[in-house]
Design an enzyme around this catalytic site. Structure first.
Site, PDB file in Angstrom:
ATOM      1  N   LYS A   1      39.091 -12.869  12.472  1.00  9.61           N
ATOM      2  CA  LYS A   1      38.351 -12.678  11.556  1.00  9.61           C
ATOM      3  C   LYS A   1      37.940 -11.319  10.901  1.00  9.61           C
ATOM      4  CE  LYS A   1      33.959 -14.368  10.432  1.00  9.61           C
ATOM      5  NZ  LYS A   1      32.611 -15.096  10.745  1.00  9.61           N
TER       6      LYS A   1
ATOM      7  N   LYS B   1      33.896 -37.073  11.672  1.00 11.29           N
ATOM      8  CA  LYS B   1      33.170 -36.955  12.835  1.00 11.29           C
ATOM      9  C   LYS B   1      32.033 -36.339  13.088  1.00 11.29           C
ATOM     10  CE  LYS B   1      33.661 -33.122  16.447  1.00 11.29           C
ATOM     11  NZ  LYS B   1      34.629 -32.470  17.343  1.00 11.29           N
TER      12      LYS B   1
ATOM     13  N   LYS C   1      27.336 -30.804  13.618  1.00  7.66           N
ATOM     14  CA  LYS C   1      26.318 -30.066  12.842  1.00  7.66           C
ATOM     15  C   LYS C   1      26.963 -29.361  11.534  1.00  7.66           C
ATOM     16  CE  LYS C   1      22.841 -28.689  16.107  1.00  7.66           C
ATOM     17  NZ  LYS C   1      22.479 -27.668  17.184  1.00  7.66           N
TER      18      LYS C   1
END
Ligand code: TRP
Length: 331
Positions: free
Chosen positions: A117, A201, A204
């Site tokens: 990243k 699915k 969170k």
């Protein structure tokens, strides 16, 4: 050493789990724990590299302890404790640093993801990486090796960390002689089988979860919000494409599941009715544990006593391991 397998796992205190975690991880874990010699700890030291608020870590830690007890963890059998109560784990972690190649840490998925990243963003590769994060797998190896674990049930994302613990144990044993057992990861059921409110699915990150101990009214509200197609009550419905049916199947008996399936296929049942049946089922399964959870959360002294007892039992084993390691390394 005996032939009895030792089961161990850590649960990071990062907030109340949802129904997907319950079905995929917690329920099977408690079954395993009640049938084997087991150590379960609240991995508060592992939370430190991300959570910087001590009150929050403490609160989340109590939640995990209350949750495990409320779900039926047998404390005569399982040792339930807070990772930070056993300071030997930091000692072992530091000892293990000396046999752990730096390159192994560079290969950790979680660290590599950040490096990638950062590289993509054109910033320093280690931007935002603290040493707690970088050495996270060594501390986890210390957790596992300190208690002589054979079997480590974890989610798929933690499999590599358990393999690292095995590698590190191997490096140590090669240099200093047989000291550690080699642990094996056991990966839980794919939690993707548990759909969230929108049919994807339960996760969170999709904001589609049902918290495990949602109050009765919150549970009802969430279930009523499950997304369905627009079939009329009369129409036949495909249970295998229904979030309502799939959630139901994780909580009901075989016979109940079959009956519910027929109600979908036969037609004549509206989604409102199906949702009410789902609510009644989940609520019936979770209402006792929820009550016990709430009782424990209102009795922190009881939780403290449970964790203190666990820590005392864990400490006995930890001290022995550290003594062996010191002897092996320092003579
Ligand atoms: N790292 C694990 C997680 O994030 C938690 C954990 C810490 C753990 N130490 C452990 C799991 C030892 C198994 C064994 O889920």
């Amino acid at each position: 050493m005996t032939d009895d397998k030792i089961v161990l796992t850590g649960i990071k205190p990062t907030g109340i789990p949802h129904l997907g975690n319950y079905v995929g991880a917690l329920k099977p874990l408690i079954e395993l724990a009640n049938n084997n010699k087991t150590y379960i700890f609240i991995a508060d030291l592992h939370a430190l590299n991300t959570i910087k608020d001590p009150k929050l870590i403490k609160q989340y830690s109590y939640e995990i302890a209350a949750l495990m007890v409320a779900l039926g963890l047998n404390l005569d059998n399982a040792v339930l404790f807070r990772q930070s109560d056993i300071t030997e784990v930091y000692q072992l972690s530091n000892f293990l640093m000396n046999v752990t190649p730096k390159g192994l840490m560079n290969r950790a998925h979680s660290y590599k993801a950040i490096v990638e990243k950062n590289t993509a963003a054109g910033v320093d590769v280690d931007s935002g990486v603290n040493m707690g994060l970088y050495t996270y797998p060594v501390l986890m190896a210390a957790d596992i090796l300190l208690y002589g674990a054979d079997i480590v049930p974890v989610g798929a994302d933690q499999k590599q960390h358990v393999e690292f613990a095995r590698d590190i144990a191997g490096y140590f044993n090669n240099i200093y002689g047989e000291t550690f057992r080699l642990p094996e990861p056991v990966i839980g059921k794919e939690t993707g089988l548990v759909p969230g409110l929108d049919g994807r699915k339960m996760s969170k990150s999709y904001d589609n979860t049902i918290p495990l101990f949602a109050s009765e009214s919150e549970l009802k509200k969430k279930i009523m919000r499950i997304i369905t197609d627009s079939k009329t009550p009369e129409e036949s419905k495909n249970p295998d494409e229904s979030t309502i049916f799939q959630l139901y199947s994780h909580f009901a008996s075989k016979q109940e599941i079959e009956q519910f399936r027929q109600m979908f296929v036969n037609g004549g049942m509206g989604y409102g009715t199906a949702k009410t049946m789902l609510f009644d089922k989940i609520n019936a399964v979770l209402s006792e544990p929820r009550k016990e959870y709430e009782r424990l959360m209102a009795n922190k002294a009881e939780l403290d006593a449970i964790l203190k007892d666990g820590a005392e039992r864990a400490k006995l084993v930890a001290e022995k391991t550290i003594a062996r390691v010191k002897k092996a390394m320092l003579g």
